[in-house]
Design a protein around this motif. Sequence first.
Motif, mmCIF file in Angstrom:
data_model
loop_
_atom_site.group_PDB
_atom_site.id
_atom_site.type_symbol
_atom_site.label_atom_id
_atom_site.label_comp_id
_atom_site.label_asym_id
_atom_site.label_seq_id
_atom_site.Cartn_x
_atom_site.Cartn_y
_atom_site.Cartn_z
ATOM 1 N N THR A 13 0.821 -1.213 0.000
ATOM 2 C CA THR A 13 0.000 0.000 0.000
ATOM 3 C C THR A 13 0.854 1.262 0.000
ATOM 4 O OG1 THR A 13 -1.574 -1.266 1.339
ATOM 5 C CG2 THR A 13 -1.953 1.100 1.155
ATOM 6 N N SER A 14 1.975 1.218 0.699
ATOM 7 C CA SER A 14 2.779 2.432 0.846
ATOM 8 C C SER A 14 3.950 2.527 -0.119
ATOM 9 C CB SER A 14 3.306 2.541 2.280
ATOM 10 O OG SER A 14 4.048 1.385 2.615
ATOM 11 N N GLN A 37 0.170 8.751 -2.061
ATOM 12 C CA GLN A 37 -1.191 8.386 -1.671
ATOM 13 C C GLN A 37 -2.098 9.525 -2.141
ATOM 14 O OE1 GLN A 37 -1.595 5.295 -0.078
ATOM 15 N NE2 GLN A 37 0.611 5.155 -0.426
ATOM 16 N N TYR A 39 -5.758 11.301 -2.276
ATOM 17 C CA TYR A 39 -7.029 11.368 -1.538
ATOM 18 C C TYR A 39 -7.932 12.422 -2.186
ATOM 19 C CZ TYR A 39 -4.053 9.129 1.997
ATOM 20 O OH TYR A 39 -3.180 8.290 2.662
ATOM 21 N N VAL A 45 -9.316 6.757 -1.662
ATOM 22 C CA VAL A 45 -7.867 6.523 -1.713
ATOM 23 C C VAL A 45 -7.499 5.944 -3.071
ATOM 24 C CG1 VAL A 45 -5.875 5.580 -0.496
ATOM 25 C CG2 VAL A 45 -8.038 5.857 0.739
ATOM 26 N N HIS A 47 -4.031 5.245 -6.078
ATOM 27 C CA HIS A 47 -2.608 5.214 -6.438
ATOM 28 C C HIS A 47 -2.488 5.385 -7.944
ATOM 29 C CE1 HIS A 47 -1.765 2.443 -2.717
ATOM 30 N NE2 HIS A 47 -1.815 3.713 -2.384
ATOM 31 N N VAL A 102 -7.763 1.990 -4.283
ATOM 32 C CA VAL A 102 -7.056 1.231 -3.245
ATOM 33 C C VAL A 102 -8.046 0.498 -2.335
ATOM 34 C CG1 VAL A 102 -5.415 1.461 -1.312
ATOM 35 C CG2 VAL A 102 -5.169 2.886 -3.364
ATOM 36 N N THR A 267 -0.571 -1.162 7.539
ATOM 37 C CA THR A 267 -1.523 -0.052 7.669
ATOM 38 C C THR A 267 -2.792 -0.561 8.341
ATOM 39 O OG1 THR A 267 -0.607 0.915 5.658
ATOM 40 C CG2 THR A 267 -2.734 1.751 6.396
#
Length: 494
Positions: A13-14, A37, A39, A45, A47, A102, A267
């Motif tokens: 995710t990161s 990320q 938003y 969310v 990517h 995401v 996360t």
Amino acid sequence: MNESYILAIDQSTSGTKALLVNQQGSIIAKETASHKQVYPQSGWVEHDPIEIYENVKDVINKIARANHNIVDKMKTLTITNQRETVVVWDKQTGKPVYNAIVWQCRRTTTMCELLKQEDHEETVHTKTGLTIDPYFSATKVKWILDNVSGIKARAEKGELLLGTIDSWLIWKLTQGNVHATDVTNASRTLLFNIKSMNWDDQLLKIFQIPKSMLPVVKLSDNDFGLVEDSDLEVPSIPISGVIGDSQAALFAQHCFEKGMAKATFGTGTSAMVFTDELEEVSKGLVTSIAWGYSGKIHYALEGIINTTGDIIRWMKEDLTLFNSFEEAERLVEELEDNEGVYLVPAFVGLGAPYWSPSTRAGIIGMSRNTSKAHIVRAGLESIVYQVKDILQLIYEETNVEVKELRVDGGATTNVFLMQYLADMLGVKVIVSSVSELSALGSVYLGGLGTSIWNSIEEIRQLTSEKQVFEPKMGYATREKYYTEWKNAINSLLV
């Protein structure tokens, strides 16, 4: 000795990691790159899939340059990935039609509620083992088809493809020659029938997604084509060992027997129990394919916790309650107990066993004596209670009792958290010394798939050091805390 090496991609995710692993299962090189990320709105969310693939190329090439003398001994490339995050792209140009949506994204909450009102929940759960929830991939794809201009018509003409991040990377790495996914990732989409093992026409109709968009589904240790992108400074090696990150960690933790369990702290947290056979459970849990290996499908039960590591980050970065994890540990150790303060971290709703996407976070039980140490302790404790919720539910539904919990991920360095986990569960908590378990799970499967190793028994021999936490808390104290946690949840449930 003619040593073989495995190149692993861990797309989380990161960020993205590339790891080089030898035949002893040791990581000898690692490169990392983070991605943005996005938003766009509260609860949304995204990517950038192009950025993710550029990062994949970058970390692979850094590994190749730093280890140029053994590049020709790389025998396979493996992939483990953030699950449920989904991409839709143009079959001809390879360009995404929208950002990847995401797994954390809650934009399809209303859509999910409507699908439940149309009585699709039972059908979906019976076929997929999942519940209709924004967490999973299908409603994300439907949102793209419904909201990006002209996309639905193009999808129906067969011009677009969809896939979870593993599919996107395989397609790019093979220069568009292979559009495939593995059974673990397919089982997280709401579109794959985990009993008949195929994309289900009834499910595709419910979510209004054309079948032509979908990848071929393979077992995790199968051949997924050759690396053919000329930008990469590695040989044209086969891709094998493709598996979703949580299942990969289960494999790396050697959870090969019924009732063996692990929790991966990222996360969010996936608490997963290996059941081997398919277990029918209520919608409070999800049934997933653990992996497909050596021609056979193995199953697991899982509880999804949306917010765990993110609680620690929120307390540190947004509330500035502490500057370092060592300071957080010191703050918590100042207190003898939580003094009735509970933090319910429903920042993006609650997952298992509540499945309440509309519930929001709250801190319960504060008095004038409440200090930041109480808030920090409540945040850390909330991670533990959520894991207990899931393991308790699995036991109630299946009588499968967890005898010990194997854990991995960043939060495992917090001694208070690990001891409290052992105390609240009343079982041993075993912390792996290896932080890259998801990557190693894919490595083991890829190595088995390409005959670097020949059996599960060989994998078992690739052991590493572990730290063990034994429970110390009495039964009555444990039950008191847990009852108060349940009361805090019930006061906020929507």
